[in-house]
Scaffold this active site. Structure first.
Site, PDB file in Angstrom:
ATOM      1  N   ASN A  42      61.402  34.668  34.828  1.00 31.96           N
ATOM      2  CA  ASN A  42      60.821  34.246  33.313  1.00 31.96           C
ATOM      3  C   ASN A  42      61.578  32.948  32.929  1.00 31.96           C
ATOM      4  O   ASN A  42      62.585  32.855  33.263  1.00 31.96           O
ATOM      5  CB  ASN A  42      61.104  35.657  32.521  1.00 31.96           C
ATOM      6  CG  ASN A  42      62.528  35.853  32.490  1.00 31.96           C
ATOM      7  OD1 ASN A  42      63.324  36.037  33.251  1.00 31.96           O
ATOM      8  ND2 ASN A  42      63.034  36.291  31.021  1.00 31.96           N
ATOM      9  N   ILE A  43      60.729  32.447  32.433  1.00 32.91           N
ATOM     10  CA  ILE A  43      60.864  31.131  31.337  1.00 32.91           C
ATOM     11  C   ILE A  43      60.648  31.265  30.095  1.00 32.91           C
ATOM     12  O   ILE A  43      59.514  31.376  29.692  1.00 32.91           O
ATOM     13  CB  ILE A  43      60.287  29.913  32.163  1.00 32.91           C
ATOM     14  CG1 ILE A  43      60.388  29.899  33.696  1.00 32.91           C
ATOM     15  CG2 ILE A  43      60.636  28.649  31.579  1.00 32.91           C
ATOM     16  CD1 ILE A  43      59.592  29.160  34.524  1.00 32.91           C
ATOM     17  N   GLU A  44      61.672  31.328  29.314  1.00 28.00           N
ATOM     18  CA  GLU A  44      61.428  31.495  27.973  1.00 28.00           C
ATOM     19  C   GLU A  44      61.263  29.859  27.075  1.00 28.00           C
ATOM     20  O   GLU A  44      61.390  29.058  27.830  1.00 28.00           O
ATOM     21  CB  GLU A  44      62.446  31.983  27.145  1.00 28.00           C
ATOM     22  CG  GLU A  44      62.626  33.568  27.712  1.00 28.00           C
ATOM     23  CD  GLU A  44      63.755  34.479  27.037  1.00 28.00           C
ATOM     24  OE1 GLU A  44      63.841  35.476  27.032  1.00 28.00           O
ATOM     25  OE2 GLU A  44      64.574  33.688  26.356  1.00 28.00           O
ATOM     26  N   CYS A  53      56.345  34.979  31.940  1.00 28.18           N
ATOM     27  CA  CYS A  53      57.033  36.164  32.765  1.00 28.18           C
ATOM     28  C   CYS A  53      57.248  35.992  34.182  1.00 28.18           C
ATOM     29  O   CYS A  53      56.329  35.051  34.616  1.00 28.18           O
ATOM     30  CB  CYS A  53      56.196  37.481  32.187  1.00 28.18           C
ATOM     31  SG  CYS A  53      55.849  37.912  30.845  1.00 28.18           S
ATOM     32  N   GLU A  55      56.329  37.580  37.122  1.00 29.19           N
ATOM     33  CA  GLU A  55      55.135  37.756  37.613  1.00 29.19           C
ATOM     34  C   GLU A  55      54.315  36.652  37.541  1.00 29.19           C
ATOM     35  O   GLU A  55      53.495  36.178  38.503  1.00 29.19           O
ATOM     36  CB  GLU A  55      54.689  39.213  37.248  1.00 29.19           C
ATOM     37  CG  GLU A  55      55.745  40.307  37.343  1.00 29.19           C
ATOM     38  CD  GLU A  55      56.592  40.652  36.161  1.00 29.19           C
ATOM     39  OE1 GLU A  55      56.735  41.825  35.882  1.00 29.19           O
ATOM     40  OE2 GLU A  55      56.584  39.722  35.375  1.00 29.19           O
ATOM     41  N   CYS A  87      54.701  43.695  32.250  1.00 26.29           N
ATOM     42  CA  CYS A  87      54.211  43.914  30.916  1.00 26.29           C
ATOM     43  C   CYS A  87      52.579  43.900  30.897  1.00 26.29           C
ATOM     44  O   CYS A  87      52.000  43.738  32.181  1.00 26.29           O
ATOM     45  CB  CYS A  87      54.580  42.685  29.988  1.00 26.29           C
ATOM     46  SG  CYS A  87      53.899  41.133  30.538  1.00 26.29           S
ATOM     47  N   CYS A  90      50.961  40.581  32.395  1.00 20.44           N
ATOM     48  CA  CYS A  90      51.381  40.504  33.958  1.00 20.44           C
ATOM     49  C   CYS A  90      50.582  41.231  34.790  1.00 20.44           C
ATOM     50  O   CYS A  90      50.240  41.155  36.062  1.00 20.44           O
ATOM     51  CB  CYS A  90      52.738  40.527  34.174  1.00 20.44           C
ATOM     52  SG  CYS A  90      53.907  39.227  33.579  1.00 20.44           S
TER      53      CYS A  90
END
Length: 134
Positions: A42-44, A53, A55, A87, A90
């Site tokens: 994940n990359i915020e 996310c 995935e 989620c 995803c």
């Protein structure tokens, strides 16, 4: 590849998470029918709605390399005490790739001490996908 090897690949991906806001590093590993594995984390983003996310990152990497189908198994891991599941977004992204190859991949939802295995079709029943547009 064994389930444990796929889980280890997802955990290794989670180590590269960029999650300074949630502190919830997630890793995903996708196994394809040719034996290849693609990982993502994940990359915020400071603009929360733009976060990616694990995935979704893995699917985007695979598709950017020309992979269209053949998805057999996915491992998803993150912090916490219980196994985590993809989620809703995803699930839809994974479904797109799975439907391109006519597969119903097994999803390994990984926690620190246990793994729950479920088919994507059980996580996203009556899914909308490429076949829905014909």
């Amino acid at each position: 590849m064994t389930d444990q090897e796929l889980i280890n690949a997802a955990r290794a991906a989670a180590a590269h998470s960029y999650s300074p806001y949630s502190k919830f590093g997630v890793g995903a590993a996708l196994l394809f029918n040719d034996g290849s594995v693609v990982t993502g984390t994940n990359i915020e983003n400071a603009s929360y709605g733009l976060a990616l996310c694990a995935e979704t990152v893995a699917v985007a990497k695979a598709m950017a390399d020309g992979v269209r189908g053949g998805l057999e198994k996915v491992a998803v891991t993150g912090p916490g005490t219980e196994p985590i599941t993809p989620c809703g977004r995803c699930r839809q992204v994974l479904n797109e790739l799975a439907q391109l190859g006519g597969t119903d991949p097994e999803i390994l939802c990984v926690g620190p001490d246990s793994v729950t295995s479920v088919r994507l079709s059980h996580l996203l029943p009556h899914a909308f996908g490429p076949a829905s547009l014909v």
